[in-house]
Design a protein around this motif. Sequence first.
Motif, PDB file in Angstrom:
ATOM      1  N   LYS A 143       0.920  -1.240  -0.016  1.00 37.80           N
ATOM      2  CA  LYS A 143      -0.119  -0.052  -0.249  1.00 37.80           C
ATOM      3  C   LYS A 143       0.781   1.366  -0.081  1.00 37.80           C
ATOM      4  CE  LYS A 143      -4.196   1.714   0.487  1.00 37.80           C
ATOM      5  NZ  LYS A 143      -5.193   1.681  -0.674  1.00 37.80           N
ATOM      6  N   ALA A 144       1.975   1.199   0.768  1.00 35.09           N
ATOM      7  CA  ALA A 144       2.769   2.505   0.778  1.00 35.09           C
ATOM      8  C   ALA A 144       3.425   2.579  -0.593  1.00 35.09           C
ATOM      9  CB  ALA A 144       3.794   2.300   1.958  1.00 35.09           C
ATOM     10  N   ALA A 145       3.783   1.460  -1.146  1.00 32.99           N
ATOM     11  CA  ALA A 145       4.446   1.442  -2.407  1.00 32.99           C
ATOM     12  C   ALA A 145       3.392   2.062  -3.467  1.00 32.99           C
ATOM     13  CB  ALA A 145       5.213   0.205  -3.000  1.00 32.99           C
ATOM     14  N   GLU A 146       2.192   1.757  -3.489  1.00 32.16           N
ATOM     15  CA  GLU A 146       1.349   2.347  -4.554  1.00 32.16           C
ATOM     16  C   GLU A 146       1.089   3.807  -4.156  1.00 32.16           C
ATOM     17  OE1 GLU A 146      -2.517   0.743  -3.494  1.00 32.16           O
ATOM     18  OE2 GLU A 146      -1.814  -1.537  -3.932  1.00 32.16           O
ATOM     19  N   TYR A 147       1.289   4.305  -2.751  1.00 31.19           N
ATOM     20  CA  TYR A 147       1.302   5.656  -2.753  1.00 31.19           C
ATOM     21  C   TYR A 147       2.313   6.276  -3.338  1.00 31.19           C
ATOM     22  CZ  TYR A 147       1.747   9.830   0.500  1.00 31.19           C
ATOM     23  OH  TYR A 147       1.696  11.358   0.838  1.00 31.19           O
ATOM     24  N   ALA A 148       3.653   5.636  -2.953  1.00 26.39           N
ATOM     25  CA  ALA A 148       4.917   6.326  -3.465  1.00 26.39           C
ATOM     26  C   ALA A 148       4.728   6.546  -4.988  1.00 26.39           C
ATOM     27  CB  ALA A 148       6.202   5.437  -3.383  1.00 26.39           C
ATOM     28  N   ARG A 149       4.360   5.422  -5.731  1.00 27.29           N
ATOM     29  CA  ARG A 149       4.307   5.496  -7.380  1.00 27.29           C
ATOM     30  C   ARG A 149       3.041   6.371  -7.533  1.00 27.29           C
ATOM     31  NH1 ARG A 149       4.182  -0.574  -6.306  1.00 27.29           N
ATOM     32  NH2 ARG A 149       6.139  -1.078  -6.869  1.00 27.29           N
ATOM     33  N   ALA A 150       2.135   6.448  -6.883  1.00 32.44           N
ATOM     34  CA  ALA A 150       0.850   7.757  -7.379  1.00 32.44           C
ATOM     35  C   ALA A 150       1.512   9.159  -7.047  1.00 32.44           C
ATOM     36  CB  ALA A 150      -0.306   7.479  -6.425  1.00 32.44           C
ATOM     37  N   ASN A 151       2.234   9.328  -6.099  1.00 34.45           N
ATOM     38  CA  ASN A 151       2.784  10.405  -6.070  1.00 34.45           C
ATOM     39  C   ASN A 151       4.271  10.924  -6.376  1.00 34.45           C
ATOM     40  OD1 ASN A 151       0.669  11.899  -3.763  1.00 34.45           O
ATOM     41  ND2 ASN A 151       0.825   9.767  -3.427  1.00 34.45           N
ATOM     42  N   ASN A 152       4.861  10.062  -7.233  1.00 33.55           N
ATOM     43  CA  ASN A 152       6.228  10.275  -7.841  1.00 33.55           C
ATOM     44  C   ASN A 152       7.202  10.285  -6.870  1.00 33.55           C
ATOM     45  OD1 ASN A 152       5.182  10.122 -10.454  1.00 33.55           O
ATOM     46  ND2 ASN A 152       4.624  12.225 -10.214  1.00 33.55           N
ATOM     47  N   LEU A 153       7.227   9.428  -5.574  1.00 36.42           N
ATOM     48  CA  LEU A 153       8.175   9.524  -4.550  1.00 36.42           C
ATOM     49  C   LEU A 153       8.912   8.113  -4.641  1.00 36.42           C
ATOM     50  CD1 LEU A 153       5.399  10.387  -1.863  1.00 36.42           C
ATOM     51  CD2 LEU A 153       7.366  11.921  -2.801  1.00 36.42           C
ATOM     52  N   LYS A 154      10.148   8.155  -3.991  1.00 33.87           N
ATOM     53  CA  LYS A 154      10.961   6.880  -3.778  1.00 33.87           C
ATOM     54  C   LYS A 154      10.997   6.603  -2.368  1.00 33.87           C
ATOM     55  CE  LYS A 154      12.597   6.876  -8.081  1.00 33.87           C
ATOM     56  NZ  LYS A 154      12.265   5.706  -8.608  1.00 33.87           N
ATOM     57  N   MET A 155      11.388   5.614  -2.103  1.00 35.37           N
ATOM     58  CA  MET A 155      11.232   4.848  -0.515  1.00 35.37           C
ATOM     59  C   MET A 155      12.703   4.590  -0.152  1.00 35.37           C
ATOM     60  SD  MET A 155       8.031   2.462  -0.993  1.00 35.37           S
ATOM     61  CE  MET A 155       7.599   2.060   0.379  1.00 35.37           C
ATOM     62  N   HIS A 156      13.039   5.282   0.916  1.00 35.63           N
ATOM     63  CA  HIS A 156      14.251   4.781   1.460  1.00 35.63           C
ATOM     64  C   HIS A 156      14.138   3.858   3.065  1.00 35.63           C
ATOM     65  CE1 HIS A 156      17.557   5.960   4.638  1.00 35.63           C
ATOM     66  NE2 HIS A 156      17.967   5.156   3.773  1.00 35.63           N
ATOM     67  N   ALA A 157      14.590   2.580   2.624  1.00 36.24           N
ATOM     68  CA  ALA A 157      14.186   1.772   3.899  1.00 36.24           C
ATOM     69  C   ALA A 157      14.960   1.888   4.888  1.00 36.24           C
ATOM     70  CB  ALA A 157      14.550   0.235   3.039  1.00 36.24           C
ATOM     71  N   ILE A 158      14.477   2.190   6.057  1.00 36.03           N
ATOM     72  CA  ILE A 158      15.294   2.294   7.292  1.00 36.03           C
ATOM     73  C   ILE A 158      14.715   1.147   8.424  1.00 36.03           C
ATOM     74  CG2 ILE A 158      15.376   3.514   9.509  1.00 36.03           C
ATOM     75  CD1 ILE A 158      14.669   6.080   7.713  1.00 36.03           C
ATOM     76  N   CYS A 159      13.241   0.795   8.474  1.00 37.34           N
ATOM     77  CA  CYS A 159      12.854  -0.182   9.116  1.00 37.34           C
ATOM     78  C   CYS A 159      13.446  -1.569   8.670  1.00 37.34           C
ATOM     79  CB  CYS A 159      11.280  -0.072   8.959  1.00 37.34           C
ATOM     80  SG  CYS A 159      10.328  -1.628   9.282  1.00 37.34           S
ATOM     81  N   SER A 160      13.716  -2.417   9.810  1.00 32.05           N
ATOM     82  CA  SER A 160      14.331  -3.816   9.112  1.00 32.05           C
ATOM     83  C   SER A 160      13.132  -4.537   8.502  1.00 32.05           C
ATOM     84  CB  SER A 160      14.815  -4.614  10.661  1.00 32.05           C
ATOM     85  OG  SER A 160      13.426  -4.669  11.275  1.00 32.05           O
ATOM     86  N   TYR A 161      11.965  -4.250   8.612  1.00 30.38           N
ATOM     87  CA  TYR A 161      11.071  -5.184   7.662  1.00 30.38           C
ATOM     88  C   TYR A 161      11.283  -4.689   6.135  1.00 30.38           C
ATOM     89  CZ  TYR A 161       7.045  -7.141   5.243  1.00 30.38           C
ATOM     90  OH  TYR A 161       6.346  -7.851   4.315  1.00 30.38           O
TER      91      TYR A 161
END
Length: 92
Positions: A58-76
């Motif tokens: 769901k967060a990845a869908e949000y990133a795609r819809a808003n032209n954002l990138k995701m930086h992984a900090i959380c171990s999961y």
Amino acid sequence: MEFTLVSSNGHFAYEYEQNGERLAEITWSEENGVMHMDHTYVSDQLRGQGVAKKLLDKAAEYARANNLKMHAICSYVVASFEKSDAYDDVKA
């Protein structure tokens, strides 16, 4: 299972609540077009049902819809990014 997007002062989350109790969430902050994925939580009663992956998707869908990138900090999120190429388009 429906997740609710909440935001406050630059912090965001997708949450799942049942009977007023938060049972799962994924949280991040946003800065300069990057979502800093800092926390994933799934209650014991939901573990083993793929809820964390659903939250990340769901967060990845949000990133795609808003032209954002995701930086992984959380171990999961770090582990998920390493295991799957499904998120390559949104990795920072």
